[in-house]
Design an enzyme around this catalytic site. Structure first.
Site, PDB file in Angstrom:
ATOM      1  NE  ARG A 145     109.138  63.121   2.960  1.00 17.38           N
ATOM      2  CZ  ARG A 145     110.084  62.454   2.310  1.00 17.38           C
ATOM      3  NH1 ARG A 145     109.769  61.665   1.323  1.00 17.38           N
ATOM      4  NH2 ARG A 145     111.336  62.596   2.647  1.00 17.38           N
ATOM      5  CG  ASP A 146     108.325  62.118  11.101  1.00 14.05           C
ATOM      6  OD1 ASP A 146     107.635  61.095  11.292  1.00 14.05           O
ATOM      7  OD2 ASP A 146     109.348  62.359  11.766  1.00 14.05           O
ATOM      8  CG  LEU A 147     100.959  65.223  11.756  1.00 13.35           C
ATOM      9  CD1 LEU A 147     101.468  66.504  12.403  1.00 13.35           C
ATOM     10  CD2 LEU A 147      99.678  65.478  11.000  1.00 13.35           C
ATOM     11  CB  THR A 175     107.157  57.944  12.814  1.00 13.77           C
ATOM     12  OG1 THR A 175     108.143  58.981  12.921  1.00 13.77           O
ATOM     13  CG2 THR A 175     107.155  57.115  14.079  1.00 13.77           C
TER      14      THR A 175
END
Length: 190
Positions: free
Chosen positions: A26-28, A62
């Site tokens: 979920r936040d690559l 992000t």
């Protein structure tokens, strides 16, 4: 190099997705990828990661790297493996173009707008990853990894064709015309 890094990241994310209780990263983003001196790719900061079964209850990520279904609380779409596919597509685009997805405009043009020498298949792959509608995206990271590896493999074959062509030029000076044609055809066919 970007394709090698993307393939390694896909392998790491695939490991999370293939667990008995699948996990979404979920936040690559670029800040969560470390390249060691030995060429190893490391994915850090699992602060936003959560079990796939609990992903609908929270919003994280992000802006720029995160797909619409992940940040929009009104979204009818459920987060899934295709959410991490979106982020990896954004990261590949960033590695190839230098256009930071966190900065406006958030919808970036295709990679061939930055450099015409990029493979059209790679541009199409990235666009499939970054589709706003999750149903139009590549649905799982394994498929994405296979497609990345296929593009990288054919690039390697083309490079070999170039080397074969220079070898065949040497054969031509030896006046072995027929062998030259057969040899070049067999390698360049792929």
């Amino acid at each position: 190099q970007a394709l090698r890094i993307a393939s390694a990241l896909a392998e790491g994310i695939q490991y999370l997705h293939d667990r008995p209780d699948p996990i979404l990263y979920r936040d690559l983003k670029a800040e969560h990828v470390i390249l060691s001196e030995g060429g190893r790719v490391r994915l850090i900061d699992l602060g936003c990661a959560c079990p796939m079964s609990q992903a609908a209850a929270t919003r994280a990520g992000t802006r720029g790297y995160t797909p619409p279904e992940q940040l929009n609380p009104d979204s009818q779409a459920v987060q899934g493996p295709y959410s991490d596919v979106y982020a990896l597509g954004c990261l590949i685009h960033y590695m190839l173009t230098g256009a930071d997805p966190c900065l406006p405009p958030y919808i970036k043009p295709g990679i061939r707008c930055y450099d015409k020498t990029y493979d059209l298949r790679l541009e199409c792959l990235i666009e499939q990853c970054m589709a706003a509608d999750h149903r139009k995206r590549i649905q799982d990271i394994r498929t994405l990894k296979n497609r990345i590896d296929e593009i990288n493999y054919t690039r390697g074959i083309r490079r070999l064709c170039g080397e074969a062509a220079s070898y065949c030029t040497w054969i031509r000076f030896g006046k072995i015309w027929e062998s030259e044609f057969v040899y070049e055809k067999n390698i360049c066919r792929y």
